[in-house]
Write a protein that holds these residues in place. Structure first.
Motif, PDB file in Angstrom:
ATOM      1  N   LYS A  58       0.827  -1.212   0.000  1.00  0.00           N
ATOM      2  CA  LYS A  58       0.000   0.000   0.000  1.00  0.00           C
ATOM      3  C   LYS A  58       0.863   1.265   0.000  1.00  0.00           C
ATOM      4  N   SER A  59       1.892   1.272   0.849  1.00  0.00           N
ATOM      5  CA  SER A  59       2.737   2.469   0.921  1.00  0.00           C
ATOM      6  C   SER A  59       3.522   2.654  -0.371  1.00  0.00           C
ATOM      7  N   THR A  60       4.021   1.554  -0.922  1.00  0.00           N
ATOM      8  CA  THR A  60       4.769   1.626  -2.175  1.00  0.00           C
ATOM      9  C   THR A  60       3.855   2.137  -3.287  1.00  0.00           C
ATOM     10  N   VAL A  81      -2.765   5.926   7.962  1.00  0.00           N
ATOM     11  CA  VAL A  81      -3.198   5.374   9.242  1.00  0.00           C
ATOM     12  C   VAL A  81      -2.743   3.929   9.275  1.00  0.00           C
ATOM     13  N   ASP A  82      -1.492   3.741   9.579  1.00  0.00           N
ATOM     14  CA  ASP A  82      -0.941   2.399   9.475  1.00  0.00           C
ATOM     15  C   ASP A  82       0.256   2.297  10.409  1.00  0.00           C
ATOM     16  N   PRO A  83       0.139   1.473  11.424  1.00  0.00           N
ATOM     17  CA  PRO A  83       1.232   1.380  12.386  1.00  0.00           C
ATOM     18  C   PRO A  83       2.500   0.803  11.763  1.00  0.00           C
ATOM     19  N   THR A  84       2.371   0.107  10.621  1.00  0.00           N
ATOM     20  CA  THR A  84       3.551  -0.484  10.004  1.00  0.00           C
ATOM     21  C   THR A  84       4.024   0.344   8.807  1.00  0.00           C
ATOM     22  N   SER A  85       3.408   1.495   8.629  1.00  0.00           N
ATOM     23  CA  SER A  85       3.717   2.294   7.446  1.00  0.00           C
ATOM     24  C   SER A  85       5.073   2.982   7.542  1.00  0.00           C
ATOM     25  N   PRO A  86       5.745   3.125   6.405  1.00  0.00           N
ATOM     26  CA  PRO A  86       6.987   3.902   6.402  1.00  0.00           C
ATOM     27  C   PRO A  86       6.748   5.336   6.860  1.00  0.00           C
ATOM     28  N   PHE A  87       5.519   5.831   6.641  1.00  0.00           N
ATOM     29  CA  PHE A  87       5.211   7.178   7.094  1.00  0.00           C
ATOM     30  C   PHE A  87       5.397   7.262   8.607  1.00  0.00           C
ATOM     31  N   TYR A 143      -5.847   8.268   1.576  1.00  0.00           N
ATOM     32  CA  TYR A 143      -5.788   7.640   2.889  1.00  0.00           C
ATOM     33  C   TYR A 143      -5.196   6.249   2.743  1.00  0.00           C
ATOM     34  N   GLU A 144      -4.107   5.993   3.447  1.00  0.00           N
ATOM     35  CA  GLU A 144      -3.581   4.630   3.461  1.00  0.00           C
ATOM     36  C   GLU A 144      -3.953   3.994   4.795  1.00  0.00           C
ATOM     37  N   THR A 145      -4.694   2.882   4.748  1.00  0.00           N
ATOM     38  CA  THR A 145      -5.085   2.207   5.989  1.00  0.00           C
ATOM     39  C   THR A 145      -4.899   0.703   5.858  1.00  0.00           C
TER      40      THR A 145
HETATM   41 MG   LIG Z   1       2.163   0.823   4.621  1.00  0.00          MG
END
Ligand SMILES: [Mg+2]
Ligand SMILES: Nc1nc2c(ncn2[C@@H]2O[C@H](COP(=O)(O)OP(=O)(O)O)[C@@H](O)[C@H]2O)c(=O)[nH]1
Length: 316
Positions: A58-60, A81-87, A143-145
Motif C-alpha cells: 500500500k505504501s509503495t 493510518v498504518d502502524p507499520t507504514s513507512p510514514f 488515505y492509506e489504511t
Molecule cells: Mg504501509
C-alpha cells in the motif's frame, strides 16, 4: 490571528496545514473554529482510500501514485493510518527514504497517524484532515489504511474511491473476503504481479467478485495488476480512479456520497454531545443503584431505561 491561519492554509502553506491538523487532532479550543470554517468549503478534493493487508504494498503504491499525480501538477495530501507504514517509521529503511523524498515535494503534504485511540476519533480526524486539504485547494487526498478491521470500513465510507490492494499469495483473497474488503473495493489492485501466480490470483478474485450484487447501472470493480516497486501499472490505476470518479459524477453519486458523509458526521457529533450531557455523575450513580434493584427483581429493566430518559428530558 485565526483568519491569518485560514489565509495561509488557502495558500497551501505546509506549516499552517500542519498546525490546523494538530489543533484538530488534539481537539484543542481552536479546533471547533477551524472545523466550522473549513467544512464550509467541502467538495473539491477527491478522496482516495488505499487499503489491504499489511505488506501488500500500500505504501509503495501510494508513493508511486503520488509521483504520478505530482507529475501531472496536482496537489495531494496523504493521511497514513498504518502502524507499520513507512510514514510512521515501521517499515524498511529504503521505503521510508523514498516516501520522505516525495513528502518534501511542494505539491505533497503527508501526515501519519498511528491507529491509537478510538475508531470514532480516527475517522473523525481522517475526514476533517480531508477538509483541511480541501480548503487548501488540494486536488486529491489519499488515505492509506491497513485493511484488517472496522476502522477501514469506516474510512471506506469517508472516501470517494476505495482501492483494495492484494498480492498473489494463496488465500489472500479469501482473507480479504473475511475482512469485508470485497464489499468495499471500487478498484482492486493485484500488486506484486512480478510474483508467480498473479494471473491465477486475478482469476480467483474475479470469481469471488462475480458474487457481488450488481445491476446494469452499477459500477463493476476492475482488477488491475501492478508492480508498485517498479512503478508498473500505475497509469492504469490512475485511469481507473478517474473512470470511477466520472461514473460517480455521471450518476450524481459524488454529491450524494458527500452529503451522506456530512450527515453521518453531524449525527455522530450530536450523539456524542448528547451522551456527554446524559451521563452525568448523578445519572451514573442512579444507574448503579438501579442495577442492584433489577438484580433483586424490584425493578424492571424498561422502568430503569424510561426513568433515566425522562430525567434527561425533564432537565432539558
Ligand atoms: Mg504501509
Ligand atoms: N516484488 C515486489 N515487491 C513489492 C512490490 N510492491 C511493494 N513491494 C515490497 O513489499 C514490501 C511491503 O511494501 P509496503 O508498501 O510497505 O506494504 P504495506 O504494508 O501494504 O504498506 C516492501 O519491501 C516493498 O518494497 C511489488 O510490486 N513487487
Amino acid at each position: 490571528m485565526i483568519n491569518n491561519l485560514f489565509t495561509k492554509i488557502a495558500e497551501k502553506d505546509k506549516r499552517s496545514i500542519a498546525r490546523a491538523l494538530t489543533e484538530i487532532e488534539n481537539n484543542s479550543k481552536l479546533s471547533e473554529k477551524i472545523i466550522d470554517e473549513i467544512s464550509s468549503s467541502f467538495g473539491k478534493s477527491y478522496r482516495i482510500g488505499i487499503t489491504g493487508p499489511p505488506g501488500a504494498g500500500k505504501s509503495t503504491l501510494t508513493n508511486a501514485l503520488l509521483k504520478k499525480l505530482v507529475e501531472m501538477n496536482y496537489y495531494v495530501g496523504v493521511i497514513a493510518v498504518d502502524p507499520t507504514s513507512p510514514f510512521t517509521g515501521g517499515a524498511l529503511l529504503g521505503d521510508r527514504i523514498r516516501m520522505s523524498e516525495i513528502g518534501t515535494h511542494p505539491n505533497v503534504f503527508i501526515r501519519s497517524m498511528a491507529s491509537r485511540g478510538s475508531l470514532g476519533g480516527l475517522t473523525k480526524f481522517a475526514s476533517e484532515a480531508g477538509d483541511v486539504f480541501d480548503y487548501a485547494g488540494f486536488d486529491f487526498t489519499i488515505y492509506e489504511t491497513v485493511g484488517v478491521g472496522q476502522s477501514e470500513l469506516d474510512i471506506a465510507n469517508n472516501v470517494d474511491t476505495t482501492v483494495v490492494v492484494l498480492v498473489p499469495e494463496s488465500g489472500d483473497s479469501i482473507q480479504a473476503m473475511k475482512a469485508g474488503l470485497m464489499e468495499i473495493g471500487d478498484i482492486f489492485v493485484m500488486n506484486k504481479a512480478d510474483r508467480a501466480g498473479a494471473d491465477q490470483a486475478v482469476a480467483s478474485l474475479q470469481f469471488i467478485l462475480s458474487f457481488r450484487e450488481h445491476n446494469e447501472n452499477s459500477w463493476l470493480p476492475p482488477i488491475i495488476k501492478t508492480i508498485a516497486s517498479e512503478y508498473k501499472g500505475i497509469d492504469d490505476l490512475y485511469n481507473k480512479i478517474l473512470e470511477h470518479k466520472n461514473f460517480l459524477l455521471k450518476n450524481n453519486l459524488l454529491e450524494l456520497k458527500r452529503k451522506q458523509r456530512f450527515k453521518t458526521r453531524i449525527k455522530e457529533l450530536i450523539s456524542n454531545q448528547l451522551k456527554k450531557e446524559l451521563w452525568t455523575l448523578e445519572r451514573n450513580n442512579l444507574l448503579d443503584e438501579n442495577i442492584n434493584l433489577i438484580f433483586e427483581k424490584k425493578l424492571k429493566l424498561s422502568t430503569v431505561v424510561n426513568q433515566l430518559v425522562n430525567s434527561f428530558r425533564n432537565n432539558n
